[in-house]
Design an enzyme around this catalytic site. Structure first.
Site, mmCIF file in Angstrom:
data_model
loop_
_atom_site.group_PDB
_atom_site.id
_atom_site.type_symbol
_atom_site.label_atom_id
_atom_site.label_comp_id
_atom_site.label_asym_id
_atom_site.label_seq_id
_atom_site.Cartn_x
_atom_site.Cartn_y
_atom_site.Cartn_z
ATOM 1 C CG HIS A 55 -11.781 -29.933 64.897
ATOM 2 N ND1 HIS A 55 -12.137 -31.149 64.375
ATOM 3 C CD2 HIS A 55 -11.590 -30.128 66.235
ATOM 4 C CE1 HIS A 55 -12.167 -32.050 65.356
ATOM 5 N NE2 HIS A 55 -11.838 -31.463 66.485
HETATM 6 C C1 UD1 Z 1 -12.543 -29.123 71.279
HETATM 7 C C2 UD1 Z 1 -11.762 -30.305 71.874
HETATM 8 C C3 UD1 Z 1 -11.535 -31.359 70.799
HETATM 9 C C4 UD1 Z 1 -12.829 -31.747 70.115
HETATM 10 C C5 UD1 Z 1 -13.489 -30.478 69.591
HETATM 11 C C6 UD1 Z 1 -14.789 -30.774 68.873
HETATM 12 C C7 UD1 Z 1 -10.169 -29.642 73.620
HETATM 13 C C8 UD1 Z 1 -8.726 -29.514 73.972
HETATM 14 N N1 UD1 Z 1 -10.441 -29.911 72.348
HETATM 15 O O1 UD1 Z 1 -11.713 -28.506 70.297
HETATM 16 O O2 UD1 Z 1 -10.986 -32.503 71.399
HETATM 17 O O3 UD1 Z 1 -12.541 -32.618 69.044
HETATM 18 O O4 UD1 Z 1 -13.733 -29.604 70.696
HETATM 19 O O5 UD1 Z 1 -15.259 -29.615 68.227
HETATM 20 O O6 UD1 Z 1 -11.004 -29.541 74.486
HETATM 21 N N2 UD1 Z 1 -15.562 -21.661 69.168
HETATM 22 C C9 UD1 Z 1 -16.705 -21.045 68.721
HETATM 23 N N3 UD1 Z 1 -17.911 -21.587 69.096
HETATM 24 C C10 UD1 Z 1 -18.003 -22.675 69.885
HETATM 25 C C11 UD1 Z 1 -16.830 -23.297 70.338
HETATM 26 C C12 UD1 Z 1 -15.624 -22.794 69.970
HETATM 27 O O7 UD1 Z 1 -16.653 -20.058 68.026
HETATM 28 O O8 UD1 Z 1 -19.135 -23.092 70.182
HETATM 29 C C13 UD1 Z 1 -14.249 -21.120 68.779
HETATM 30 C C14 UD1 Z 1 -13.659 -20.278 69.882
HETATM 31 O O9 UD1 Z 1 -13.031 -19.183 69.311
HETATM 32 C C15 UD1 Z 1 -12.599 -21.170 70.494
HETATM 33 C C16 UD1 Z 1 -12.176 -22.051 69.317
HETATM 34 O O10 UD1 Z 1 -13.340 -22.164 68.501
HETATM 35 O O11 UD1 Z 1 -11.522 -20.475 71.022
HETATM 36 C C17 UD1 Z 1 -11.743 -23.421 69.749
HETATM 37 O O12 UD1 Z 1 -12.717 -24.005 70.612
HETATM 38 P P1 UD1 Z 1 -12.297 -25.013 71.793
HETATM 39 O O13 UD1 Z 1 -13.511 -25.508 72.492
HETATM 40 O O14 UD1 Z 1 -11.225 -24.401 72.620
HETATM 41 O O15 UD1 Z 1 -11.589 -26.200 71.029
HETATM 42 P P2 UD1 Z 1 -12.046 -27.042 69.755
HETATM 43 O O16 UD1 Z 1 -11.095 -26.733 68.679
HETATM 44 O O17 UD1 Z 1 -13.516 -26.927 69.466
#
Ligand code: UD1
Length: 371
Positions: A205
């Site tokens: 991820h």
């Molecule tokens: C974040 C953390 C990462 C951690 C990871 C665990 C940062 C910079 N990164 O990355 O260190 O390892 O969480 O999962 O903070 N989304 C959903 N549902 C959710 C959450 C996210 O659909 O509940 C989708 C959204 O479209 C979002 C994308 O995933 O834009 C990325 O989510 P985000 O929280 O920005 O970063 P992670 O890749 O989860």
């Protein structure tokens, strides 16, 4: 009496901070739990709160719908966390790790003179492409209490001349992993994988992997080659970010052709621990999974060029394999041959949360963790 605020917001943060909330509650210490809403979907958030018994969240910040970039995400959390801290006036805000949630929290607290405690301080990948590396460095430099998991992380902090006080305490992931695997029984789950099957677990991820089409393709190519060569089941709980990118790059047809691959939704926490514990090998770019597989005596291959958890490599539990298909397949062949799957877990004895709360209340832990 001190008042401690605990900040959570992402799945790994919930796993690592819940032992602290339980410790605070057991000692009747005044505390509040703030959830930033960074992870909001049921699979990434709701079920895991139930799994770890963290049902009382004092403040749940609602993530605005149009919040996409790092700046937008960090900015809304910064503003909302400050409002809560101004109302609650805690003595210390505890943040954990490297997600945007924790940087926003640490910065909000620092500016209004609430002390900051960084759980998992001093981790370094030295990979400046990673948003997590920016966050770690910034949080460490504005924290008052730096809770380093190991001697190595303390050494990095000393080298960088951080201002706060450093304590070696181990990592709370051990507290959680031991607690939630203790009474565990493997039940055949809905993926039709049971402990008698041979399978590997795959997760990816990281932004620097999945937001790059060529790299994500290479990881999937390696998986395809491993599947064809070993005919081994591969269980792939797909992260929302990865699902989105796989779709955008039109890579799902390629995955559908991999006969032994099972793509599933992110599992709940207890199921994931079960899956990892019984796996032959874990292949991942997650930091938490590198730690969990090390604690559970399962060999790990890290799909990155570096790790901020070098202790897992030193004890022989983990290997950095990058994202080149040939290198990954060769490393996988070797990982299957590992017979002695027991190594000393470098992250502690499961009493890290006690040490951290001792420090918040008494100024230091009764005993530091020696590794
Ligand atoms: C974040 C953390 C990462 C951690 C990871 C665990 C940062 C910079 N990164 O990355 O260190 O390892 O969480 O999962 O903070 N989304 C959903 N549902 C959710 C959450 C996210 O659909 O509940 C989708 C959204 O479209 C979002 C994308 O995933 O834009 C990325 O989510 P985000 O929280 O920005 O970063 P992670 O890749 O989860």
């Amino acid at each position: 009496m001190k008042k401690i605020a605990v900040l959570i917001g992402t799945r790994p943060g919930i796993i690592k901070m819940t032992p602290l909330v339980h410790e605070l509650n057991e000692r009747n210490i005044n505390n509040i739990v703030i959830h930033t809403g960074q992870h909001y979907s049921d699979t990434m958030n709701k079920q895991i709160l139930v799994d770890v018994g963290l049902e009382k969240i004092d403040y749940f910040i609602k993530r605005p719908q149009n919040c996409i970039t790092h700046a937008e995400q960090t900015a809304y959390m910064l503003v909302e966390i400050e409002k809560i801290l101004l109302i609650e006036k805690p003595d210390i805000l505890l943040v954990c790790g490297d997600a945007n949630t924790n940087f926003a929290g640490a910065l909000a607290a620092r500016k209004i003179h609430v002390k900051v405690g960084h759980v998992e301080a001093g981790l370094r990948s030295f990979d400046w492409r990673m948003p997590e590396e920016h966050n770690r460095v910034m949080i460490d430099h504005i924290s008052d209490y730096l809770f380093a998991p190991t001697e190595k992380s303390k050494a990095y902090l000393l080298k960088e001349n951080v201002k706060g006080k450093i304590f070696i305490v181990g990592n709370t992931i051990v507290d959680s992993t031991l607690k939630y695997t203790k009474n565990y029984r493997f039940t055949k789950n809905n993926n039709n994988i049971d402990k008698k099957s041979d399978y590997i677990v795959l997760t990816t991820h990281r932004e620097e992997n999945v937001d790059n089409q060529a790299i994500l393709f290479n990881i999937y190519k390696a998986i395809k080659n491993i599947s064809e060569k070993h005919k081994i089941n591969i269980v792939f709980p797909i992260h929302p970010r990865t699902k989105k990118r796989t779709d955008e790059y039109n890579l799902f047809p390629m995955l559908k052709n991999i006969k032994t691959l099972k793509i599933i939704k992110p599992l709940n926490y207890i199921q994931m621990l079960q899956l990892v514990k019984n796996a032959k090998v874990v292949m991942t770019d997650s930091g938490g999974l590198q730690e969990e597989s090390c604690i559970l005596d399962v060999p790990c291959l890290t799909l990155r060029d570096n790790t901020e958890r070098p202790e897992t490599i030193e004890v022989g539990a983990n290997k950095i394999v990058g994202t080149n298909p040939k290198t990954i397949v060769e490393a996988f062949d070797l990982a299957l041959l590992i017979n002695d799957k027991h190594w000393v877990n470098p992250f502690g004895d499961g009493h890290t949360s006690k040490r951290i709360i001792d420090t918040c209340v008494l100024g230091k832990p009764e005993n530091e963790f020696i590794n």
